[in-house]
Write an enzyme that holds these catalytic residues in place. Structure first.
Site: not given
Ligand code: MGD
Ligand code: MGD
Ligand code: MO
Length: 767
Positions: A109, A111
């Site tokens: 898993y 991104w």
């Molecule tokens: N800059 C930046 N943007 C991203 C990402 C990133 O790594 N960096 N990651 C991307 C990815 S993979 C994803 S999945 C999305 C995630 O998108 P989201 O899940 O929407 O993002 P989060 O920032 O995890 O959470 C948003 C807000 O939800 C609120 N929250 C948390 N728990 C609760 C709750 O129980 N109730 C309510 N009402 N609110 C709550 C918190 O205050 C938090 O700041 O973001 C994407 N966008």
């Molecule tokens: N506590 C907590 N944990 C969370 C979340 C949260 O809200 N709270 N949010 C979750 C969410 S929404 C997400 S989506 C996950 C994200 O979890 P990940 O998707 O595992 O996080 P990334 O840091 O995007 O990891 C991508 C990795 O791929 C590597 N990479 C980039 N390009 C390439 C390539 O071309 N080839 C190879 N082999 N590697 C490459 C990067 O260097 C990096 O290490 O985390 C989750 N974890």
């Molecule tokens: Mo995510």
């Protein structure tokens, strides 16, 4: 020289100087550019790049007899590509001939990076299918619970319904009120998986503000909604939203404010839900007073909001964070029920935006997405059908053969002997990293393809250094955005890095399936073939794309003008439910699901419900750990990617992550902004620097995800600020088994034992 490329945070042109990355240029249509772009400047930082193939010392000494417990403790030995490839091919072969291909975990898993061809998951899955299959993973960390519940209730794929979000244009014309569960954080709109033409969420939201729309921000963090919007802040207790939603539904029913005609025509199951809602089944009416005790929002406010919603028919936004929690399915089900009671599904500018603003094009793409299939690297036929829900990996490693429930099935996980990861960072994304470490000891071999010395790479047996997109050629094309861009090579690969494709082709050759994997094609051959395929599918929809040569020598262009505005599925359903039924068993929105009821789960009944949470303010556990930690997405990077980059470093203090707390919570612990603290519970502890804000609910603290895991302090203390040493490793419910790691209970104290340095921005010990 400017060279076009694409990232998950936008499309850019890269300036080079003497073969080095010298600057990141945005396109003029990128009107609210994101600082994340600057992180690319650190793409070739020699301190964090993997330069040569590397093997853990005792694994190199004897791959058949080494201790998995030394992963992350031992130095690496740099070896030649041939030696490393031989070792990896032998390890794969041993599993094939021993316990069989199901013992290879290739869920992998993550991104990875933008780019259609080098998409690491497609590459690794194609390779592993070519050698006889692997155990794969289902769904995502982002939205595991939502991805399972939404198809049951709405009969639509989660991603389809999300990208058919009410549009800004329709909202300006039709909407007075937007109710946002989990806010609408601009930081999250900086990201769009697979690339993005331009960031314009902020400008568009300003237009909504100008049109007089009012917002209710239901979130523990005020800053989750941009300050320029006209809003009320409801600082809800984390994880209590389902109670609030039930009370809103209760009021609509109790005061007979709901849309009977809509419910009759477009939904099934209200009759089965009502006895629960009114308390007939359990003696507990889910009314505003009941909810107020759980979510600590005054009952009068909830009642007023329900009445206002019945009159103003709002657009309801719900962030993904609400389902990354225990019983996370319920909030997505209930928000669907709420809009059904209001009769707003399929009305322009109303209904629900599932994941509103969680990434840019949910809510900000309008009605135009490519209307033709976007070609992808074929992953080949699956020789075996072995899978796990993605977030259950540690359970699977620790308890092979122990069955568990998952969406109506029973999954009996195989014993995993080999993990192969490419494109993800489990030591970023997985919860309860101390538990993951115990699980990580189990397999006989762990192979990781990585550009960077991430915590995961540091805990592998064999590390293959791979290229970043700026070092290779690719197609910047995604089904979720109308902009297409070539991604031409900008700089030479760092050190001895190779593309994932090359790594897998070399392994495929050693395992006798080279042609099956490569089809005899070079990277450029694949790019041309995929582009031609895409071009002809576009043509079938009257969308004309330039020839490959023209595309390849140009820059970002858009098909927006050629793509028609689409009618959303829920709009069609509303217009003619007989002709366009939903793909649920009833063809309608399921307030009660017979399918789910038949699964007979105690933690997910046939109708949406409130379930007590084990980690929530007010739960018994909060006597010991009285602060609720939100681990949301970071402002300065995408997850853990480029954590060492300038935009990410700018969000840290003295190189460490900041934990945000209310001044009252800081004061009661004798803390102030800038203090070094230890955040802890019974699962682990990390260090961080205090930031204070009155824009966070008391009792709630925020530590974003993504600081590279660095347990180098005394007794393995994590010194960088990675919240996943604190989060909990249980599934959302027997239905979704999604991650619940978005939040958990902790306590915070001043750290008095010096200031242990962050070490992960330096290379591991290499010999
Ligand atoms: N800059 C930046 N943007 C991203 C990402 C990133 O790594 N960096 N990651 C991307 C990815 S993979 C994803 S999945 C999305 C995630 O998108 P989201 O899940 O929407 O993002 P989060 O920032 O995890 O959470 C948003 C807000 O939800 C609120 N929250 C948390 N728990 C609760 C709750 O129980 N109730 C309510 N009402 N609110 C709550 C918190 O205050 C938090 O700041 O973001 C994407 N966008
Ligand atoms: N506590 C907590 N944990 C969370 C979340 C949260 O809200 N709270 N949010 C979750 C969410 S929404 C997400 S989506 C996950 C994200 O979890 P990940 O998707 O595992 O996080 P990334 O840091 O995007 O990891 C991508 C990795 O791929 C590597 N990479 C980039 N390009 C390439 C390539 O071309 N080839 C190879 N082999 N590697 C490459 C990067 O260097 C990096 O290490 O985390 C989750 N974890
Ligand atoms: Mo995510």
């Amino acid at each position: 020289m400017l060279i076009p490329t694409s990232t998950h945070w936008g499309n850019y042109k890269i300036r080079t100087n003497s073969g080095r990355i010298a600057g990141i240029e945005r396109y003029p249509i990128d009107t609210n550019p994101t600082p994340l772009a600057e992180n690319l400047l650190a793409a070739q930082d020699a301190n964090v790049r993997v330069k040569r193939p590397a093997v853990r010392r005792s694994y190199l000494d004897n791959p058949l007899k080494h201790s998995g417990e030394l992963r992350g403790q031992e130095p690496f030995i740099e070896v030649s590509w041939d030696s490393a490839l031989d070792l990896a091919a032998n390890a794969l072969q041993r599993v094939q001939q021993g316990s069989g291909n199901a013992s290879i975990y290739g869920g992998s898993y993550g991104w990875s990076s933008a780019g259609r061809f080098h998409h690491a998951q497609s590459q690794i899955h194609r390779f592993l299918n070519a050698i006889g299959g692997y155990t794969r993973s289902l769904y995502s960390y982002s939205a595991g619970a939502g991805e399972v519940i939404v198809p049951h209730v709405l009969g639509m794929d989660f991603y389809e319904v999300m990208f058919q979000a009410p549009t800004l244009e329709d909202m300006v014309r039709n909407t007075k009120l937007v109710v946002c569960f989990g806010g609408l954080a601009l930081k999250n709109t900086q990201v769009m998986s697979g690339g993005l033409g331009g960031h314009d969420a902020e400008n568009r939201l300003r237009a909504l503000a100008d049109s007089g729309i009012q917002f209710v921000n239901i979130s523990p963090i005020k800053e989750d909604l941009p300050a320029f919007l006209d809003s009320q802040w409801w600082p809800i207790k984390p994880c209590s939203d389902a109670a609030l939603m039930l009370a809103l539904a209760h009021t609509l029913v109790d005061e007979d404010l709901y849309d009977h005609a809509f419910v009759d025509q477009y939904t099934v199951g209200l009759d089965e839900f009502l006895p629960y809602l009114t308390g007939q089944t359990d003696g507990l009416a889910k009314d505003c007073e009941w909810a107020a005790r759980i979510c600590q929002i005054p009952a009068g406010h909830i009642r007023q909001l329900a009445r206002r919603m019945a009159v103003e028919l709002p657009m309801i936004g719900i962030s993904w964070s609400l389902q990354r929690s225990e019983h996370g399915e319920q909030t997505y089900w209930l928000v669907t029920v709420l809009a059904a009671l209001l009769g707003t599904h399929g009305l322009p500018g109303k209904g629900v935006s599932y994941g509103y603003g969680s990434i840019h094009n949910i809510g900000f793409a309008g009605r135009k997405l490519p209307n033709f299939p976007i070609a992808a690297l074929p992953q080949g036929k699956r020789p075996i059908n072995s899978y796990i829900p993605v977030a259950r990996i540690a359970d699977v490693l620790l308890a092979p053969g122990v069955p568990f429930a998952f969406n109506g099935e029973v999954v009996t996980p195989p014993k995993i002997d080999l993990i192969y990861w490419a494109g993800g960072n489990p030591y970023h994304h997985h919860q309860d990293l101390n538990r993951l470490t115990r699980a990580w000891f189990v397999p006989a071999s762990i192979i990781v393809n990585e550009p960077f010395w991430t915590a995961t790479a540091r805990r592998a047996d064999i590390v293959f250094p791979v290229t970043v997109p700026l070092e290779r050629e690719d197609l910047g094309i995604t089904p979720y955005d109308c902009h297409l861009t070539p991604m031409r090579q900008v700089v030479q690969p760092f050190g001895e890095a190779r593309d994932d494709y090359q790594v897998f082709a070399s392994l495929a050759e050693r395992l006798g399936v080279k042609h099956k994997f490569t089809e005899g094609r070079s990277v450029r051959d694949w790019l041309q073939a995929l582009y031609q395929q895409l071009r002809s599918s576009a043509k079938q929809k009257d969308v004309l794309l330039p020839s490959f040569d023209e595309f390849w020598s140009g820059e970002q262009f858009s098909v927006t003008e050629q793509v028609p505005e689409c009618e959303f599925r829920l709009e069609r359903f509303r217009r003619d439910p007989k002709a366009f039924p939903l793909a649920t068993p009833s063809g309608k929105i399921e307030i009660f699901s017979r399918t789910i009821a038949k699964f007979d789960y105690l933690d997910c009944l046939g109708h949406p419900a409130w379930y007590d949470k084990t980690e929530m303010l007010g739960s018994p556990r909060s006597d010991t750990f009285p602060l609720h930690l939100i681990s949301n997405q970071p402002r300065g990077r995408l997850h853990s990617q480029y954590d060492h980059g300038p935009a990410s470093m700018a969000t840290k203090v003295a190189g460490r992550e900041q934990v945000c707390m209310h001044p009252k919570d800081a004061l009661s612990r004798g803390l102030e902004a800038g203090d070094l603290v230890r955040i802890y519970n019974d699962r682990g502890a990390c260090l961080a620097i205090v930031r204070t804000s009155i824009g966070i609910r008391t009792g709630v603290v925020e530590l974003p995800t993504g600081a590279w895991y660095d347990p180098s302090g005394p007794d393995g203390l994590e010194v960088h600020g990675n919240p996943n040493v604190l989060t909990r490793d249980i599934g959302s419910s027997s239905l979704g088994q999604g991650t619940t790691a978005h939040s958990c209970l902790v306590e915070i104290e001043r750290y008095t034992d010096g200031s242990p340095p962050v070490t992960v921005r330096m290379p591991p010990e290499l010999q």
